[in-house]
Design a protein around this motif. Structure first.
Motif, PDB file in Angstrom:
ATOM      1  N   ASN A   8      13.125 -20.896  -0.368  1.00 34.47           N
ATOM      2  CA  ASN A   8      13.672 -19.949   0.605  1.00 34.47           C
ATOM      3  C   ASN A   8      12.903 -18.641   0.537  1.00 34.47           C
ATOM      4  O   ASN A   8      12.412 -18.256  -0.525  1.00 34.47           O
ATOM      5  CB  ASN A   8      15.151 -19.684   0.309  1.00 34.47           C
ATOM      6  N   GLU A   9      12.828 -17.971   1.649  1.00 29.42           N
ATOM      7  CA  GLU A   9      12.073 -16.718   1.714  1.00 29.42           C
ATOM      8  C   GLU A   9      12.767 -15.654   0.871  1.00 29.42           C
ATOM      9  O   GLU A   9      13.984 -15.537   0.868  1.00 29.42           O
ATOM     10  CB  GLU A   9      11.961 -16.258   3.160  1.00 29.42           C
ATOM     11  N   ILE A  10      11.930 -14.910   0.121  1.00 25.45           N
ATOM     12  CA  ILE A  10      12.464 -13.825  -0.710  1.00 25.45           C
ATOM     13  C   ILE A  10      11.994 -12.512  -0.107  1.00 25.45           C
ATOM     14  O   ILE A  10      10.785 -12.275   0.020  1.00 25.45           O
ATOM     15  CB  ILE A  10      11.997 -13.976  -2.166  1.00 25.45           C
ATOM     16  N   SER A  11      12.950 -11.695   0.262  1.00 24.07           N
ATOM     17  CA  SER A  11      12.602 -10.486   1.023  1.00 24.07           C
ATOM     18  C   SER A  11      11.764  -9.510   0.193  1.00 24.07           C
ATOM     19  O   SER A  11      10.965  -8.750   0.729  1.00 24.07           O
ATOM     20  CB  SER A  11      13.867  -9.801   1.521  1.00 24.07           C
ATOM     21  N   ALA A  12      11.965  -9.559  -1.136  1.00 26.26           N
ATOM     22  CA  ALA A  12      11.235  -8.592  -1.985  1.00 26.26           C
ATOM     23  C   ALA A  12       9.736  -8.862  -2.015  1.00 26.26           C
ATOM     24  O   ALA A  12       8.953  -7.992  -2.366  1.00 26.26           O
ATOM     25  CB  ALA A  12      11.789  -8.642  -3.400  1.00 26.26           C
ATOM     26  N   LEU A  13       9.353 -10.089  -1.687  1.00 28.26           N
ATOM     27  CA  LEU A  13       7.929 -10.422  -1.705  1.00 28.26           C
ATOM     28  C   LEU A  13       7.392 -10.373  -0.285  1.00 28.26           C
ATOM     29  O   LEU A  13       8.006 -10.893   0.629  1.00 28.26           O
ATOM     30  CB  LEU A  13       7.723 -11.834  -2.260  1.00 28.26           C
ATOM     31  N   ASN A  14       6.287  -9.735  -0.136  1.00 30.81           N
ATOM     32  CA  ASN A  14       5.620  -9.825   1.163  1.00 30.81           C
ATOM     33  C   ASN A  14       4.116  -9.911   0.937  1.00 30.81           C
ATOM     34  O   ASN A  14       3.600  -9.544  -0.124  1.00 30.81           O
ATOM     35  CB  ASN A  14       6.004  -8.669   2.090  1.00 30.81           C
ATOM     36  N   SER A  15       3.447 -10.426   1.943  1.00 28.97           N
ATOM     37  CA  SER A  15       2.033 -10.762   1.758  1.00 28.97           C
ATOM     38  C   SER A  15       1.173  -9.526   1.497  1.00 28.97           C
ATOM     39  O   SER A  15       0.186  -9.590   0.778  1.00 28.97           O
ATOM     40  CB  SER A  15       1.513 -11.537   2.961  1.00 28.97           C
ATOM     41  N   VAL A  16       1.574  -8.381   2.086  1.00 25.96           N
ATOM     42  CA  VAL A  16       0.795  -7.149   1.870  1.00 25.96           C
ATOM     43  C   VAL A  16       0.845  -6.762   0.391  1.00 25.96           C
ATOM     44  O   VAL A  16      -0.179  -6.467  -0.235  1.00 25.96           O
ATOM     45  CB  VAL A  16       1.338  -6.002   2.756  1.00 25.96           C
ATOM     46  N   LEU A  17       2.068  -6.792  -0.158  1.00 30.82           N
ATOM     47  CA  LEU A  17       2.218  -6.462  -1.585  1.00 30.82           C
ATOM     48  C   LEU A  17       1.488  -7.478  -2.457  1.00 30.82           C
ATOM     49  O   LEU A  17       0.871  -7.117  -3.464  1.00 30.82           O
ATOM     50  CB  LEU A  17       3.696  -6.463  -1.960  1.00 30.82           C
ATOM     51  N   ALA A  18       1.580  -8.737  -2.048  1.00 26.20           N
ATOM     52  CA  ALA A  18       0.945  -9.798  -2.850  1.00 26.20           C
ATOM     53  C   ALA A  18      -0.562  -9.596  -2.960  1.00 26.20           C
ATOM     54  O   ALA A  18      -1.170  -9.957  -3.958  1.00 26.20           O
ATOM     55  CB  ALA A  18       1.244 -11.163  -2.243  1.00 26.20           C
ATOM     56  N   ILE A  19      -1.153  -9.009  -1.932  1.00 26.30           N
ATOM     57  CA  ILE A  19      -2.595  -8.735  -1.984  1.00 26.30           C
ATOM     58  C   ILE A  19      -2.856  -7.378  -2.629  1.00 26.30           C
ATOM     59  O   ILE A  19      -3.746  -7.220  -3.463  1.00 26.30           O
ATOM     60  CB  ILE A  19      -3.202  -8.789  -0.551  1.00 26.30           C
ATOM     61  N   ALA A  20      -2.020  -6.405  -2.244  1.00 27.15           N
ATOM     62  CA  ALA A  20      -2.273  -5.024  -2.686  1.00 27.15           C
ATOM     63  C   ALA A  20      -2.059  -4.851  -4.193  1.00 27.15           C
ATOM     64  O   ALA A  20      -2.843  -4.142  -4.851  1.00 27.15           O
ATOM     65  CB  ALA A  20      -1.384  -4.066  -1.917  1.00 27.15           C
ATOM     66  N   VAL A  21      -1.027  -5.492  -4.727  1.00 23.77           N
ATOM     67  CA  VAL A  21      -0.708  -5.248  -6.148  1.00 23.77           C
ATOM     68  C   VAL A  21      -1.835  -5.712  -7.082  1.00 23.77           C
ATOM     69  O   VAL A  21      -2.315  -4.928  -7.909  1.00 23.77           O
ATOM     70  CB  VAL A  21       0.665  -5.865  -6.525  1.00 23.77           C
ATOM     71  N   PRO A  22      -2.326  -6.962  -6.952  1.00 23.41           N
ATOM     72  CA  PRO A  22      -3.460  -7.334  -7.824  1.00 23.41           C
ATOM     73  C   PRO A  22      -4.685  -6.453  -7.601  1.00 23.41           C
ATOM     74  O   PRO A  22      -5.383  -6.102  -8.548  1.00 23.41           O
ATOM     75  CB  PRO A  22      -3.751  -8.783  -7.424  1.00 23.41           C
ATOM     76  N   LEU A  23      -4.916  -6.084  -6.328  1.00 20.36           N
ATOM     77  CA  LEU A  23      -6.065  -5.214  -6.054  1.00 20.36           C
ATOM     78  C   LEU A  23      -5.908  -3.873  -6.763  1.00 20.36           C
ATOM     79  O   LEU A  23      -6.847  -3.369  -7.395  1.00 20.36           O
ATOM     80  CB  LEU A  23      -6.200  -4.974  -4.548  1.00 20.36           C
ATOM     81  N   LEU A  24      -4.698  -3.317  -6.654  1.00 24.70           N
ATOM     82  CA  LEU A  24      -4.454  -2.013  -7.294  1.00 24.70           C
ATOM     83  C   LEU A  24      -4.585  -2.107  -8.813  1.00 24.70           C
ATOM     84  O   LEU A  24      -5.129  -1.216  -9.460  1.00 24.70           O
ATOM     85  CB  LEU A  24      -3.064  -1.485  -6.918  1.00 24.70           C
ATOM     86  N   TRP A  25      -4.057  -3.191  -9.357  1.00 24.69           N
ATOM     87  CA  TRP A  25      -4.188  -3.408 -10.811  1.00 24.69           C
ATOM     88  C   TRP A  25      -5.666  -3.374 -11.202  1.00 24.69           C
ATOM     89  O   TRP A  25      -6.058  -2.690 -12.139  1.00 24.69           O
ATOM     90  CB  TRP A  25      -3.612  -4.781 -11.184  1.00 24.69           C
ATOM     91  N   ASN A  26      -6.462  -4.146 -10.461  1.00 24.24           N
ATOM     92  CA  ASN A  26      -7.876  -4.273 -10.823  1.00 24.24           C
ATOM     93  C   ASN A  26      -8.634  -2.972 -10.622  1.00 24.24           C
ATOM     94  O   ASN A  26      -9.387  -2.539 -11.504  1.00 24.24           O
ATOM     95  CB  ASN A  26      -8.531  -5.410 -10.014  1.00 24.24           C
TER      96      ASN A  26
END
Lengths: 301, 500
Positions: free
Chosen positions: B464-482
């Motif tokens: 089921n879809e989880i509202s807390a996750l979104n594709s922008v964050l999924a890309i942005a967070v690893p990028l920001l970490w790196n």
């Protein structure tokens, strides 16, 4: 040409270098001397770009090591006092790796590596791991690496330390060869006799400051020779005669020490002989770089 | 500088530990995925066979026909060898590349007990039973006497697991349905039709069956509006259907002579099986082992590339070459990153080849790409973290910090999540806990792969879809970490004294 321009460096509160400036011109060998902790190695590490200065700059053939290090490093070779490499690599492989930073392809680097390692006397250790190298071999390897780009400037940091006589002779001859080839060589050494033999100029550093820069001619000129005359019948009249030739005369046992005599030794000896003194021995002692060193360093304290 | 980077890559990649881990995890990945598959296939077979066997005896004249097909989980025919077995004796063998219709009196001498199926992938037996009274009762026509119930039952056998059957007039239709593509809810339906009046596979006229979807299985009251129809013209027919993701069952019906004949089956079970296979594909034990233990190699790579040479002072001699500190920092970082890219590619290729080809399970190319990106994001970010620490600390301290972080991120993270859930009063059985786990994944580089897994499962409708996750964050967070860790590491590295 190496131009060191007002470089300063502190490690925490300790000021290792304070406004250090001097040049090493092409075709010139500059000795860099000073007591332990004076700042020689720090200066050299800044010159080769491995340590950033707090202020000031070093120009290698007009390329700034702080602003244009890629170019500056192409034109300077460095042999550190204790070269440290990645120990598990073989000499030739590590040479090839380092040559890669000069834009050299593998096959070209391997061929150059064989040639230069042969030249520095490591031809039979190409595939030996660097961890098995002696200090002298490491210095020779560092020299081979520093010659990758055939630079016009070389910096040797205590390069003669820990070398056997063959190694010392090798580096001594190398410096002379570089001088003939119109390259600039800066080398620090504790072996002042070597500096004296090789250098055209000497930079004295103490407590992070350049305290004196002298050419060897200036050193020789500033050196005050001592005329030692040993007399069989030394008395106060002989001392008075000696004082006629120098303000600084000292008597020790049966010898008169005449510092920086105003005339040639033969003239003084002639007067003493005519005055009825029997001269048993005369010798003229030149002041060495070591004495100059202690004098300069002493003055700077 | 390129050749120096390649050299760094080579000498780091060819370290015994790194090679060992790559080979070990590729092998373990294959082995454990295979065993997980065997376990799953024990419950939900990956290859299924279904056959209808008609035996007609009229005096001494015996006529028999066997028709069927061997399919993979997607409903694609599988090349196979079939052997008919009666009383443990092999009585007839043939090869099938697609669906088959075999007519041969020799297979009628005895009733077939089972069919042994041998494919490249598996061997399995399917047992044959007469269509039971129960089946016939379900579809029994209202006016008795049209069919000879007992005669038919004893003459028609169904081998393997069918999805039901339906009588329409004088035809019997046996269904077999597969989930062809869970992502698009496509199903593949096979019908095997027997003319019960002639006891043959010859159809006199096309049969039209309507179908509808329902949430409640077999509720005839729901059959009020057709949602599609199929027209059966041949004894074996293949249909591609679009299932309703909001319903659980499909019901086929036909009204003949005011008699409503209905047959249907629950496809939610098949959907769940398909989800299990997708979960196997994205969460195979081999992959998990790789993600659990390859970070040790990542720690080691940063140790050999930067921590150790920095501690010994060897980096200083390298830095005296025509390069800036940033070049040195970047080149060794890239060397480590390339090793991770290569390792992740190797693992992903092993999975992407092994799973579909050998196990006939797997994801679509986009799924594998997403999984690869997830693995890469996890390992690359952990590499950046280790590298930043290695560049600014002595080797001993580096190992202590990186191993501690590894233990926290790889081993204690589940416990930490449970502890946080406990503090927040969230039950670990609730969906809130699942949401919390996904949210906390942003704080743990080694969990980034779970975000990729979530998106794969989501694309297959398996979660089921989880509202807390979104594709922008999924890309942005690893990028920001790196970017953050890389910058922070260099900020420290540019001023650091590299002498021993």
């Amino acid at each position: 040409m190496i131009s060191i321009d007002k470089i300063s460096k502190s490690f925490g509160r300790f000021k290792a270098l304070d406004n250090v400036s001097f040049d090493v011109r092409n075709g010139e060998v500059v000795g860099f001397v000073g007591p332990n902790g004076a700042g020689k190695t720090t200066t050299i590490r800044i010159c080769v770009g491995v340590l950033p200065p707090d202020s000031g700059d070093v120009l290698i053939d007009d390329y700034s090591v702080t602003r244009d290090k890629r170019n500056a490093s192409r034109y300077v070779g460095w042999v550190p006092e204790i070269p440290i490499f990645e120990p598990d690599e073989s000499a030739l492989n590590y040479f090839v790796y380092l040559a890669g930073y000069y834009g050299m392809g593998t096959s070209e680097a391997r061929s150059l590596g064989r040639k230069l390692l042969e030249e520095v006397g490591l031809g039979d250790s190409l595939n030996k791991k660097l961890k098995n190298f002696s200090l002298g071999m490491k210095k020779r390897f560092a020299l081979a690496v520093s010659m990758i780009n055939n630079p016009d400037n070389f910096i040797f940091d205590e390069v003669l330390n820990g070398l056997d006589p063959l190694g010392v002779a090798f580096f001594r001859d190398l410096v002379k060869k570089f001088k003939k080839e119109n390259r600039a060589v800066l080398f620090s050494s504790h072996i002042l006799k070597e500096v004296e033999d090789l250098a055209d100029r000497v930079v004295f550093i103490n407590r992070g400051k350049v305290v004196k820069i002298m050419t060897m001619d200036e050193i020789k000129a500033s050196a005050k020779p001592v005329l030692v005359i040993k007399l069989r019948n030394l008395d106060s009249r002989a001392v008075d005669i000696a004082r006629g030739y120098s303000e600084n005369v000292r008597v020790e046992k049966d010898a008169i020490y005449i510092y920086n005599p105003k005339t040639e030794p033969a003239d003084i000896v002639e007067v003493l002989v005519r005055s009825g003194y029997k001269v048993e021995e005369t010798k003229k002692e030149e002041a060495s770089l070591e004495e100059i060193f202690f004098k300069v360093i002493g003055e700077s304290k | 500088m390129r050749s120096a980077i390649i050299y760094d890559v080579k000498r780091s990649l060819l370290r015994p530990l790194v090679l060992l881990m790559l080979v070990l995890f590729a092998a373990l990945g294959v082995a454990t995925t295979y065993y997980a598959y065997i376990f799953l296939a024990g419950y939900y077979p990956n290859v299924e066979g279904v056959a209808v066997y008609i035996k007609t005896s009229e005096g001494n004249n015996t006529r028999c026909v066997l028709m069927g097909g061997i399919f993979d989980r997607r409903g694609d025919p599988v090349e196979s060898s079939l052997t008919l077995i009666t009383n443990s004796s092999r009585i007839y063998s043939f090869k099938s590349t697609s669906t088959f219709i075999v007519e041969d009196p020799s297979i009628c001498r005895h009733n077939i007990d089972m069919i042994e199926i041998s494919t490249n992938l598996v061997k399995l037996n399917i047992s044959c039973t007469t269509i039971s009274a129960f089946s016939l009762l379900l579809i029994a026509p209202r006016s008795a006497g049209i069919y000879n119930f007992t005669h038919i039952a004893s003459s028609i056998f169904v081998c393997g697991k069918s999805d039901g059957n339906i009588y329409i007039g004088s035809t019997l239709h046996v269904f077999k349905m597969f989930i062809n593509d869970l992502k698009s809810w496509k199903a593949r339906l096979y019908t095997f039709t027997v003319n019960t009046s002639s006891m043959s596979v010859e159809l006199t006229k096309p049969i039209v069956l309507n179908y509808t979807f329902s949430s409640i299985f077999f509720s005839s009251t729901q059959i009020n509006q057709s949602q599609g129809s199929i027209e059966i013209r041949h004894p074996i027919e293949k249909f591609d259907l679009s299932l309703d993701p909001n319903k659980d069952a499909i019901q086929f019906y036909s009204e003949v002579d005011h008699n409503l004949n209905v047959a249907g089956f629950d496809y939610s079970y098949k959907v769940n099986v398909e989800r299990s296979y997708i979960e196997l594909a994205i969460g195979s034990i081999g992959l998990n082992l790789f993600l659990e233990f390859f970070p040790i190699a990542v720690i080691y790579i940063s140790y050999t590339l930067v921590a150790k040479p920095r501690s010994t002072g060897a980096l200083e001699f390298v830095l005296a070459r025509p390069m800036t500190r940033f070049d040195l920092y970047l080149s060794r970082y890239l060397a480590g990153a390339i090793i991770i890219v290569i390792s992740s590619v190797i693992l992903s290729i092993v999975l992407a080849i092994f799973q579909p080809l050998v196990l006939r399970i797997g994801l679509d190319p986009w799924g594998y790409m997403l999984l690869y990106l997830g693995i890469l994001a996890s390992l690359l970010t952990f590499h950046t973290l280790c590298y930043a620490i290695a560049s600014t600390t002595r080797s001993g301290l580096y190992l202590a910090i990186s191993i501690t972080l590894y233990i926290l991120f790889a081993m204690l993270w589940s416990l930490a999540t449970i502890a946080i859930a406990f503090m927040l009063g969230i039950s670990i059985m609730s969906t809130s806990y699942q949401e919390l786990s996904y949210k906390l994944s942003y704080l743990n580089p080694l969990q980034f792969v779970n975000i990729a897994r979530y998106y794969i499962l989501l694309s297959y409708g398996a979660v089921n879809e989880i509202s807390a996750l979104n594709s922008v964050l999924a890309i942005a967070v690893p990028l920001l970490w790196n970017i953050g860790l890389f910058s922070l590491g260099f900020w420290r590295f540019r001023k650091i004294n590299l002498s021993s």
